[in-house]
Design an enzyme around this catalytic site. Sequence first.
Site, PDB file in Angstrom:
ATOM      1  N   ARG A 133      28.315 -21.844 -35.277  1.00 53.25           N
ATOM      2  CA  ARG A 133      29.362 -21.348 -36.173  1.00 53.25           C
ATOM      3  C   ARG A 133      30.723 -21.313 -35.470  1.00 53.25           C
ATOM      4  NH1 ARG A 133      30.160 -18.886 -41.351  1.00 53.25           N
ATOM      5  NH2 ARG A 133      27.988 -18.947 -41.974  1.00 53.25           N
ATOM      6  N   GLU A 161      32.673 -10.721 -43.628  1.00 48.37           N
ATOM      7  CA  GLU A 161      33.142 -11.157 -42.319  1.00 48.37           C
ATOM      8  C   GLU A 161      34.571 -11.695 -42.290  1.00 48.37           C
ATOM      9  OE1 GLU A 161      29.549 -13.587 -42.302  1.00 48.37           O
ATOM     10  OE2 GLU A 161      29.365 -13.140 -40.169  1.00 48.37           O
TER      11      GLU A 161
END
Lengths: 857, 572
Positions: free
Chosen positions: A330, A735
Site C-alpha cells: 500500500r 483512513e
Amino acid sequence: MSHHSSLFDSYSIRRVRPPKNKIGTSAKHDSAISHVMGTATYVDDIAKPQGTLHLAVGKSSHAHARVLSMDLSAVRDADGVVDVLSFKDLPAQTDIGAVFDGEPLMVDDITEYVGQTLFVVVATSHRAAKKAATKAVVEYETLPAVLSIDKALEQELFVRPSHFMKRGDAATALENAPIRIEGHIHMRGQEHFYLEGQVSYVVPCDDGGLEVYTSSQHPSEVQQLVAEVTDLPFHAVNTVVRRMGGGFGGKETQAAAWACLCGIIAKRHNVPVSMRLDRQDDMVVTGKRHEFANRYEVGLDESGRILGVDMQLAGLCGYAPDLSDAIVDRAMFHCDNAYYYPAAHVAGHRCKTHTVSNTAYRGFGGPQGLMTAEYMMDHIAYTLGQDPLQVRLANLYQDGQSTHYGQTIEHFDLAAIMTKLADDCDYDDRRQQILEANQKAAAEGSDKRLGLALTPVKFGISFTVQTLNQAGALVHIYTDGSIHLNHGGTEMGQGLYIKIAQIVANEFDVDLDTVKVSATRTDKVPNTSPTAASSGTDINGKAAQNACLNIKARILEFAAEHFDVAQEDIRFEKNHVYIGDKETLTFAEMIQLSYQNRISLSSTGYYKTPKIFYDRSKAWGRPFFYFALGAACAEVEIDTLTGEYKVLRCDVLHDAGQSINPAIDIGQIEGGFVQGMGWLTAEELIWNDKGKLASDSPANYKIPTAHDLPKQWNVKLYDRKNEEQTIYNSKAVGEPPFMLAASVWCALNNAVASLGDYKNNPELTMPATPEAVLKAVMRMQGTSWDLKTKVDTDTVDSLVKGAEENSDLFNEKAMPQDVRHAKDIDPKEVEGKQTDNQPNAIEHPNVAGARGPAHSE
Amino acid sequence: MISFYLNGKRHELTQLNPNTTVLEYLRLHEGQMDTKEGCGSGDCGACTVMVQRLPNANQSALNDENGDEKNATPPFYTINSCITLVSLMDGHHLMTASYLADNPEHHPERALLHPAQQAMVECHGSQCGFCTPGFVMSLACVYENNRMQTSQETASQNDAKQLSYDEVVASISGNLCRCTGYRPIIEAGLLMSDIGQQREAEQSAVKDLTISLATDAMASTKESIVSEHVPAETKLNNAESKAIAPAISDAGRQLYMPKSLDELNQVLAANPQATIWAGGTDLGLSVTQHLVDHEVIIQLSAVEALKSWSLLDTKSDSSDEGSDNEQAPSQSLVLGAGMSYQQMLPVLEQYFPSFAQVFERIASPQIRNMGTIGGNIANASPIGDLPPILLALDASIHLRHCASNSKESGNDLDNSDSVYTDEIIPLSEFFLDYKKTKLQAGSYVVAIHIPLMHDNQHLFIHKISKRYEDDISACLLAARIDVSVDGMTIEDARLGLGGMAAIPLLATTCQQALIGQAAEVASFEQASQVLSADVTPMTDVRASREYRSHVVQRLLVKCGKQLVAGRQTETA
C-alpha cells in the site's frame, strides 16, 4: 433535548408510532450516552465470576538471543500463582501469524524482539500474575541483532520478498530529463495509543467450546486462531466484540495472541480467564506503524512537471511478516499520492529487524508512501523556487491517466477540491502576506517565521487483498416492529454501528431507534473481514442493505397479494406502510400481519465489492473500487530561536461522497487529522541500541493534546456523490483524513524554507519536533549543529550511566548518543539481488496468504 | 480508619492494603466500572475522578491564615485515580461519571445527564468512549467550580460566566483522546454552561450550588453531592490520635496518617524506613508500574502545617552575593512542603507572577491537584520543573531529621522536640547525585524558603518539550537576573537548569560571565558560549545532547532579549 427514546414508549404507543422523521443525518453515536456516563462496557468491565484466572506474560529482555534456560520456580512459588506455561505446554497450533507463519505464541528457542513472550503466568489476580512474571531467571546467549532499515537492507534481511511496480521506462525518462533531483526521507513509526489496551476474556462453555470476549477489529481471525491453538473446530469458538476503546489498526491482528493465551488456559483449567496489557506492556509488546526509509530520484521538465520517478520504499517490519506484505504494497500504491508519474519504477522492501512485528495502522502504509510524494513535491518546489502549491497542481492526475499500477483515474475532482479550498481559505492572499511578514521579520531580526501549505490526499479504497472485500449482515424484525441488526463490522469508536443502523432505518423508513445494533459475533455473521481499510461502512452497510431488501421483497410480495395491489404502489414511509390508496398500516402492524401470514422476517445479507481486480505478479490492475479525496491547508508559526512552533490555522475540504452521517464523518476527519499531525510532529518512537523501546510510556511518547489544535480550524465536506455505486453513494472516511496532516508538516517545512528564501530544501525530518525544526533552521542559517566544544566523554558516560542504573524505576532512560536514522541506501544493489519470485503470489495472485478467507490483508 | 464518601455513600476502611489505589478500589473492590484505566501512570486522564473535600473535615490552615471564608464550599478538583492512594480520599467525597447522571431506570436513553455529559453527547464528543468518563469529570469539575464561583461573586446566578476557549483547553489538558481530535470536546466545554443555564431556567426553585449537581432536574432522592450530613466523627477522635496507630493496615502493611508535625516526627522516628507519601504523583508509579508494595507508608496529607505558607523576615546576611540593594526587603516566602501546585498557585501569582505562569506547562490539572512542592524536590528527579526555578530564586530547604534514639518512649507528645534536628540549607546543596539528596532515612522536607524578589530582579523561565502541555522538560532554564538601579548593569545572575543533567543545577560559570556585564543582549550571547562549561547535557528519549546544548544557549539569549524589551517598555 429529551433523551427519552420512543423505543421505550409503552407497547400501545409503539404500535401506532407516529411519523417522526428521526432517521437523522447527524445521529449521535449509538453509545454516546453510556460513554459519557462511563457505563458503556468494555471487555475489562465485564463482571467476572469468582475464580476467574488472570494472565501475564514473561517477556524477553533481548532483541535477538537463544534462550539457554528458564528457571521459573520463583514464578511458580509467587503469591497467587496457579500455573505457568511455556512453549512446550502449548496444546496444538503454536504459530499465530495472521497471514504467514512466523509469530510463535511463545518463544521456543530464539527470541527475536525485546518483549517477546517467553512464558505465561496464570494467577488469581492481574497484579499477582504481573508480579510473578518478573521473578523468572532466564539465561540467554545473545545473537547479533539487526535493528535498523539500513542494516537489514545491507544484510538483505527481509520478512517477505521485495516487490516492484513499473510503468514505462523510468531509467530513460530520468536520463533524458532536463532536471533531476534526488532525495531521501525517513519516517518513524507510530504507537497506536488506543486508550483501551489489548484485552481478552474467555469463558469456557458446557459443550467444551469457548466464548471469547475481546477488543479486536477482526473477530473471525480471533475465532479461528483461538480454535487452532486449542484444537477446536471453528464452530466451537464464538467471538464477541461489542466495542473497542480505539483500534486504529492496532487490534487487527495484534489482539489475537492474548485471546489465544486466554483460550488455552480456559480449556486447561476450565474456568474463565482474563488478560489485559497494561499501557507500558502494550507499548512494548505490540506492533506499531511501520518506520520507513525511502529514497527517490525524479526527472522534471523546466516547468517542474514530472517526467519519471524512481522510488525505493523500505519498511521496517520487525521480526515477523504480520501484515507487512500488504502494508508495503500500500505504501507503493500511494507513493504517487495524487500525482502523475509518466514513467515510474517503484521498489518495496520488507525489512526484517529484531523488533516487535509492525502492523496495521490507519492508512496501512499509505501515509508513508504519500509523505514521500509530498516531500518530493516540496523538494521540487524549493529547488526550482516555485510555490509548492503550483508544483502540486501542475502534477496532479487528470481523468483518463493511469497510475503506476495500471488503475485508470476517473471522477478525479482533486483539482476542483484544491482550488475551492485555496479560494475558501484565501491561500493566495495569505501566502503573499506571509512572504511579506517573513521578509519583515528577517529585516527586524525577529525570531518568528510563518509557513503555509496546501496538500492533497488521494487514497485508494478496497482491501488490496481481493478476498477480503466481502461482508455479511443479519437482520431480524420482531413482531412489535423493532429491528435487530448484526453485521461483520466492529465498533471502535468510528460510528460504524450507528451508520449501519441508519442504513437499515432508512431502508424501511422507520425511526432510527427502532433499530438495535448489537455486538459483533462470529456466531451471528460468520467469516467476516477485519474492520479495516476504511471499508467498514462500504461493505457492511451494503450487506445490511441487502438483508433489508430481502425482507422487504418478501413483505412486498405478500402485501401485494394480500391487499391485491401492485408491488410498486406499496411504500414504506415514515414508520408506516402505504398500500396504494387503499390502506395505511403502521410498520409494526404490517410486520404483525406478515408474521401472521407466515412471512419470514429475518434475513442475512451479503456483499462483495465489484469491479476490482489486481494481478500482483504483474503489479497491474484495478485494486481500488474508487479513491477518497481531500485537501488541507495549514498555517504555522515557528520560533527560529528554539524550534518551537504553533499551528495557527487549518482548513480542510474532504470528499466523503454523499455523507451518511456528516457529524460522524467530520469526527473521523478531525480525529484522523490530529492523529496524523501527531505522527508528523510530536510522536517520536525511539528504540535504543539494544533494541529496547525507549519511548515506552505516555510520559515519553507524546500524542497531541487539546492545546495542539489550531484554534482556527475549519472542516468541510465536499458535496458530491460518489460516482461508484457505494452505499448511498458515500465514500469511506476512516483512513484518508489521517494524511491531510501532511499540510502541517509541509507548512513547517515552508516556514523553515523562508530562511533560505524558498530556494533550498530545508531537509526537515519527521516528526518535526522542536528539535527537528531547530536543526533544519540552523542548517538553513548555516550554523553548525554538531557541537564545537569537545565533549568530555567521561562526564557524559557517567551521567548516562548514573541515569541508566536507576532508570528502571522512573523512565528516565538514557539513550545512546546516536538516535539511529536510516542512511541512504543504494537501490541498484538491492534490486540486483532481489527477485520477485513469489510462488504463492503467482499461484494465487490476489491472495496474500493461504490461511483462510478471514485472515487479514 | 479512613473514611470518605464515594458517590454519596459513606465508606469506612481500616483493613486494606495501604498500596491500594483509588482506581483499584473502584474497579476491583467496588465493581464500579465507570472509571477506566488508560495508562496507570497519571499521563492520560482516562481514570480522572472528581473530588471535593468534605466541609468541616480538616480545616485548611491555608485558608485560616489568609482569612479566606472558612464557610465557603470547598472547590471541586480532579485527580488521576490510577496513582492516588485510596487513603488520600480520607475526608473527601469521591465522584465518578455515572454519579453525575441520574439514571434510576438503568437505561442510558432515560438518564438525565449532567450538563458536561449532555454537552459531550450533543457535540459528538465521544467516539470510542474509553477516555470519555475522564473528560466528563474534567469538564464537570471546571463547570461546577465556575458555577460556584459565579454564584459567590454575583448575587443573581443568572449569568454564569462563560468559559473561554483557553479555560476549556486548560481544563482538559490532562486528558488524552486518540479518536476525536479534541475539537468536539472543546466545543462541549464551551456549550455546557448554556445547557446548565437552560436547566436552571427551567427549574422553579433556585438550588444550593453544590447540592444542585446531584438534584438539578434529576428529581431523585439521591444524597447530595456535598454530603452535608457528614457526621463530625469524620475526624478521628483525638483520643485515638495519641496512640498513633496506623490508619489502615493489612497483612503487616501499614499506613500512618499523622495529623500534626509532632505526630509525624514521632511516627517517622519510629519508622525511619517508611515511605513518605505526599501527593504521590511520582511514587504512585512505584505501585502501579513497578509493582512495589510498600510495607510502611506515612501519608502527609493530614498534616495541615505542611500545607501552610507564610512570609518570614530574614536577616539580610543571606544577600552574600555582594549586592548592595539598600532597600532590600529581606523577606522570604515560606511554602509548606505539602502544598500542592494548585495550592501554591495563588501565592505564587502574588509574589512570583512569572513563576506562576509556567504552571500551565507543568504536568496536568490532575497532577497539579495532588503533586506537592516537597515531593517534587524530595524525589530529586532530574526532570522536576520546580527545582531549577527554585535554584534560580536562591531558595533554601528546611529539612527535619527524626531519630528514635531519644530517651522518650516515642509517643510522648510533649517532648517531641527532642526527637528531631532541623536544618535549613541552600537548595543548591541539597541535590547530591542522580536521585540522591541530603535526605536520609527518617528525614523529611518541612518547607521551602524563597527570598522575595526586589524591583531590580527579573525572573525568566523557559521550558522546552516536545509537547506544549503535560510533557517532561527536555530543557528548563530559569534565570533570575539582578540589575543595577539604573537597569544598565547585571549585578547578579542565577541560572537554574533542569532536564539537562542527572541533577538540577546552577550554571555557575555562565552566571559569573554575566555578572558585571551590561544588561544588553550581547552580554547574554557572550555568556551563552560558556554554558557548556557548566553542563554537558545528555541524549535521551526527549532530546539529543546537541539540541539541549543549542537550545539552552538560545534560551539564555532569549532571556536577554526579554530583559531589554522589559526595560524599554516599563519604567520600574
